[in-house]
Design a protein around this motif. Structure first.
Motif, short mmCIF file in Angstrom:
data_model
loop_
_atom_site.label_atom_id
_atom_site.label_comp_id
_atom_site.label_asym_id
_atom_site.label_seq_id
_atom_site.Cartn_x
_atom_site.Cartn_y
_atom_site.Cartn_z
N ARG A 139 0.88 -1.17 0.00
CA ARG A 139 0.00 0.00 0.00
C ARG A 139 0.91 1.21 0.00
NH1 ARG A 139 -4.54 -2.17 3.96
NH2 ARG A 139 -5.82 -3.17 2.37
N ILE A 140 0.69 2.07 -1.00
CA ILE A 140 1.62 3.19 -1.18
C ILE A 140 0.89 4.47 -1.55
CG2 ILE A 140 3.54 1.69 -1.84
CD1 ILE A 140 2.97 2.36 -4.74
N GLY A 141 1.56 5.57 -1.33
CA GLY A 141 1.10 6.86 -1.82
C GLY A 141 0.05 7.53 -0.94
N ASP A 142 -0.41 8.67 -1.42
CA ASP A 142 -1.33 9.53 -0.69
C ASP A 142 -2.65 8.84 -0.34
OD1 ASP A 142 0.38 11.81 -0.73
OD2 ASP A 142 -0.16 12.10 -2.83
N HIS A 143 -3.12 7.95 -1.21
CA HIS A 143 -4.40 7.28 -0.98
C HIS A 143 -4.23 5.79 -0.67
CE1 HIS A 143 -6.72 10.78 -2.12
NE2 HIS A 143 -5.89 10.95 -3.12
N GLN A 144 -2.99 5.38 -0.35
CA GLN A 144 -2.71 3.99 -0.04
C GLN A 144 -3.18 3.05 -1.15
OE1 GLN A 144 -0.93 2.89 3.13
NE2 GLN A 144 -0.32 4.85 2.28
N ALA A 145 -2.90 3.44 -2.40
CA ALA A 145 -3.20 2.59 -3.55
C ALA A 145 -2.43 1.29 -3.40
CB ALA A 145 -2.82 3.30 -4.84
N GLU A 146 -2.97 0.23 -3.99
CA GLU A 146 -2.36 -1.08 -3.84
C GLU A 146 -1.56 -1.45 -5.09
OE1 GLU A 146 -5.79 -3.43 -2.93
OE2 GLU A 146 -5.76 -2.80 -0.85
N LEU A 147 -0.33 -1.88 -4.86
CA LEU A 147 0.54 -2.38 -5.91
C LEU A 147 0.76 -3.86 -5.63
CD1 LEU A 147 2.51 -2.28 -8.29
CD2 LEU A 147 4.25 -1.44 -6.70
N GLY A 148 0.20 -4.71 -6.49
CA GLY A 148 0.31 -6.15 -6.31
C GLY A 148 1.32 -6.75 -7.27
N LEU A 149 1.99 -7.80 -6.83
CA LEU A 149 2.97 -8.53 -7.64
C LEU A 149 2.49 -9.97 -7.73
CD1 LEU A 149 6.13 -7.08 -5.91
CD2 LEU A 149 5.15 -6.35 -8.11
N LEU A 150 2.17 -10.42 -8.93
CA LEU A 150 1.58 -11.73 -9.15
C LEU A 150 2.53 -12.63 -9.93
CD1 LEU A 150 -1.03 -13.56 -9.16
CD2 LEU A 150 -1.56 -12.48 -11.36
N ASP A 151 2.67 -13.86 -9.48
CA ASP A 151 3.48 -14.84 -10.21
C ASP A 151 2.89 -14.98 -11.62
OD1 ASP A 151 4.37 -17.44 -11.30
OD2 ASP A 151 5.24 -17.72 -9.31
N ALA A 152 3.74 -14.85 -12.63
CA ALA A 152 3.31 -14.88 -14.03
C ALA A 152 2.54 -16.15 -14.38
CB ALA A 152 4.51 -14.71 -14.95
N ARG A 153 2.77 -17.23 -13.64
CA ARG A 153 2.05 -18.49 -13.92
C ARG A 153 0.55 -18.35 -13.71
NH1 ARG A 153 5.07 -22.47 -9.96
NH2 ARG A 153 4.90 -20.58 -8.73
N TYR A 154 0.12 -17.36 -12.93
CA TYR A 154 -1.29 -17.23 -12.59
C TYR A 154 -2.01 -16.13 -13.36
CZ TYR A 154 0.34 -20.22 -8.86
OH TYR A 154 0.91 -21.26 -8.17
N VAL A 155 -1.38 -15.56 -14.36
CA VAL A 155 -2.01 -14.52 -15.17
C VAL A 155 -3.00 -15.17 -16.13
CG1 VAL A 155 -1.62 -12.75 -16.94
CG2 VAL A 155 -0.02 -13.00 -15.05
N PRO A 156 -4.25 -14.72 -16.12
CA PRO A 156 -5.20 -15.28 -17.09
C PRO A 156 -4.71 -15.07 -18.52
CG PRO A 156 -6.34 -13.98 -15.44
CD PRO A 156 -4.86 -13.75 -15.25
N GLY A 157 -4.61 -16.12 -19.28
CA GLY A 157 -4.12 -16.03 -20.64
C GLY A 157 -2.60 -16.03 -20.74
N GLY A 158 -1.92 -16.01 -19.61
CA GLY A 158 -0.45 -16.01 -19.61
C GLY A 158 0.12 -14.62 -19.75
N PRO A 159 1.38 -14.45 -19.38
CA PRO A 159 2.02 -13.13 -19.45
C PRO A 159 2.26 -12.71 -20.90
CG PRO A 159 3.62 -14.79 -18.86
CD PRO A 159 2.27 -15.48 -18.88
N PRO A 160 2.48 -11.40 -21.14
CA PRO A 160 2.78 -10.93 -22.49
C PRO A 160 4.01 -11.64 -23.05
CG PRO A 160 2.47 -9.07 -21.00
CD PRO A 160 2.48 -10.30 -20.17
N ALA A 161 4.03 -11.82 -24.37
CA ALA A 161 5.15 -12.51 -25.01
C ALA A 161 6.46 -11.73 -24.89
CB ALA A 161 4.83 -12.78 -26.48
N THR A 162 6.37 -10.40 -24.88
CA THR A 162 7.57 -9.57 -24.75
C THR A 162 7.35 -8.55 -23.63
OG1 THR A 162 6.76 -8.02 -26.41
CG2 THR A 162 8.19 -9.78 -27.19
N PRO A 163 8.41 -8.20 -22.90
CA PRO A 163 8.28 -7.20 -21.83
C PRO A 163 7.73 -5.88 -22.38
CG PRO A 163 10.39 -8.29 -21.68
CD PRO A 163 9.76 -8.74 -22.98
N GLY A 164 6.83 -5.29 -21.65
CA GLY A 164 6.29 -3.99 -22.03
C GLY A 164 5.23 -4.05 -23.11
N ALA A 165 4.80 -5.24 -23.51
CA ALA A 165 3.80 -5.37 -24.58
C ALA A 165 2.42 -5.20 -23.98
CB ALA A 165 3.95 -6.72 -25.27
N VAL A 166 2.08 -3.97 -23.63
CA VAL A 166 0.79 -3.67 -23.03
C VAL A 166 0.13 -2.52 -23.77
CG1 VAL A 166 1.49 -4.44 -20.73
CG2 VAL A 166 1.78 -2.06 -21.36
N GLY A 167 -1.15 -2.40 -23.65
CA GLY A 167 -1.86 -1.30 -24.28
C GLY A 167 -2.19 -0.20 -23.31
#
Length: 141
Positions: free
Chosen positions: A46-74
């Motif tokens: 929990r971080i920042g002014d509003h205690q926003a949550e930053l979660g770290l998830l094992d890539a094995r549990y990502v629905p559909g699997g992790p992106p093929a290349t780092p940074g491949a997000v929209g």
């Protein structure tokens, strides 16, 4: 409907290493951790002014699997910072690589993004509107 940043979840193949790296970056330890099959599967800060949550998830549990290349997000989630140049330099010093350079998007709005050591896009932003809503940063908790 959308009320503000709640939780951002990044993936990592080694959640323990990601947890330790983000603890160094943020200056706080994760407040929550979950093991599955004898390994750390999720950690959350929990971080920042509003205690926003930053979660770290094992890539094995990502629905559909992790992106093929780092940074491949929209979508890039931008975290408010007081000094984009200083934050960007610190992130690069902690092993990140540049994704998007420090850029003035207009008066009072400066952005940058990096790839963390685990392949996630981490956006940072100086945003006058955000400061008008939450006020100046404080050192009180």
């Amino acid at each position: 409907m959308l009320r503000g940043l709640s939780t951002i979840t990044y993936t990592a193949h080694d959640v323990a290493a990601a947890r330790d790296w983000y603890a160094e970056l943020l200056g706080v330890d994760a407040y929550f951790a979950k093991d599955l099959a004898g390994a750390l599967a999720y950690a959350e800060f929990r971080i920042g002014d509003h205690q926003a949550e930053l979660g770290l998830l094992d890539a094995r549990y990502v629905p559909g699997g992790p992106p093929a290349t780092p940074g491949a997000v929209g979508t890039v989630a931008y975290w408010a910072v007081d000094d984009v140049h200083a934050a960007h330099a610190r992130l690069l010093g902690l092993g990140c690589t540049e994704h998007g350079p420090v850029t003035e998007q207009g008066p009072g709005f400066v952005t940058a993004s990096v790839l963390d050591p685990f392949g996630n896009v981490l956006g940072i932003m100086y945003n006058e509107h955000y400061l008008a809503v939450v006020g100046p940063a404080t050192t009180e908790t």
